[in-house]
Design an enzyme around this catalytic site. Structure first.
Site, mmCIF file in Angstrom:
data_model
loop_
_atom_site.group_PDB
_atom_site.id
_atom_site.type_symbol
_atom_site.label_atom_id
_atom_site.label_comp_id
_atom_site.label_asym_id
_atom_site.label_seq_id
_atom_site.Cartn_x
_atom_site.Cartn_y
_atom_site.Cartn_z
ATOM 1 N N HIS A 118 42.627 -49.175 17.440
ATOM 2 C CA HIS A 118 43.514 -49.107 16.286
ATOM 3 C C HIS A 118 44.018 -47.694 16.009
ATOM 4 C CE1 HIS A 118 40.358 -47.274 13.729
ATOM 5 N NE2 HIS A 118 39.537 -47.999 14.472
ATOM 6 N N ASP A 119 45.279 -47.618 15.628
ATOM 7 C CA ASP A 119 45.908 -46.386 15.127
ATOM 8 C C ASP A 119 46.079 -45.307 16.194
ATOM 9 O OD1 ASP A 119 46.084 -47.073 12.160
ATOM 10 O OD2 ASP A 119 43.945 -47.310 12.504
ATOM 11 N N GLY A 136 39.566 -45.219 18.161
ATOM 12 C CA GLY A 136 40.642 -45.200 17.194
ATOM 13 C C GLY A 136 41.207 -43.821 16.918
#
Length: 268
Positions: A118-119, A136
């Site tokens: 994520h991200d 992440g």
């Protein structure tokens, strides 16, 4: 172009010439650009935005929810640029409220079994070689390459045009234009081969090399080295990119390997 043994949610938006092979599933709130091929047994979940002329090979899972306990179901995206290839069993998770999206640029190659959490933000023309695992919030600059089975710590920054050797544990930031290898991960010279392939002149490469000799070989601490570089070397895009990267590094940059190391591999 759409095989009958697929499931595509009615709200998904696919360009007219997207090709989808059998047994793939495309969830709602998905957009796929023209010319893209989706192989068999691919799952594209809510929030995916896939560009033009991409190739996604069998078994990939794009835009699954983050593997992050603080995720609360917020809307977020995975954005993938044009002409990017995603090989077998790659997983790319969508963003959290921290950034709102995970992004992979154009003309990238994400090889088999790699994971982008994520991200993360991956630049253009990047390569993640087989089994690369990226936690992440990692940011990876344009033209950077991770060789096979690298593991990247969360929040790490990887500079443009850098090359990281296979099997590396990347827990510190890797400045632009360099090679990184060994254990612990260390500065291993300027990525001169990659820079030549991308049209950098010998003068530009030597300029980069001179800057890194000050940063890593002159015996100065980081602050002293940055001050020396700014005062003694003319302003160029490369110099300013290096200075900005090091000054803004949140985790600190990798160090020089000291045991029996020398500059022989750095000569142009």
């Amino acid at each position: 172009m759409i095989h009958p043994h697929t499931y595509i949610h009615p709200s998904a938006k696919l360009a007219p010439n997207v090709k989808v092979d059998p047994f793939s599933v495309i969830h709602p709130n998905v957009e796929i650009g023209e010319g893209t091929w989706i192989g068999s047994n691919v799952t594209i979940m809510e929030g995916a935005r896939i560009g033009k002329n991409c190739r996604i090979f069998p078994g990939a899972v794009i835009s699954a929810i983050p593997q992050d306990l603080k995720f609360e179901g917020e809307d977020s995206l995975v954005e993938i640029g044009d002409f990017t290839t995603i090989r077998e069993f790659v997983t790319i998770n969508r963003g959290t409220k921290e950034r709102g999206k995970t992004a992979v640029g154009s003309n990238c190659l994400i090889q088999a079994y790699s994971h982008i959490a994520h991200d993360c933000v991956i630049g253009n023309n990047c390569i993640l070689t087989n089994n690369t695992q990226m936690a992440g919030h990692v940011v990876m600059g344009d033209w950077a390459i991770l060789a096979g089975m690298c593991a990247v710590h969360q929040f790490v920054q990887i500079g443009q045009h850098s090359y990281i050797g296979g099997g590396s544990l990347v827990s510190k930031d890797v400045p632009p234009f360099i090679k990184a290898a060994r254990n612990p991960l260390s500065y291993a010279g300027v990525n001169s081969v990659g820079l030549k392939r991308r049209g950098f002149t010998i003068e530009r490469i030597n300029h980069i090399l001179d800057i890194y000799r000050v940063l890593y070989n002159k015996g100065l601490n980081t602050s002293q080295a940055l001050e020396f570089i700014e005062e003694e070397y003319p302003a160029t895009d490369e110099r300013d990119d290096i200075l900005t990267f090091v000054r803004e590094s949140g985790r600190g940059i990798i160090k020089r390997y000291t045991k029996g190391n020398n500059d022989d591999d750095l000569a142009i």
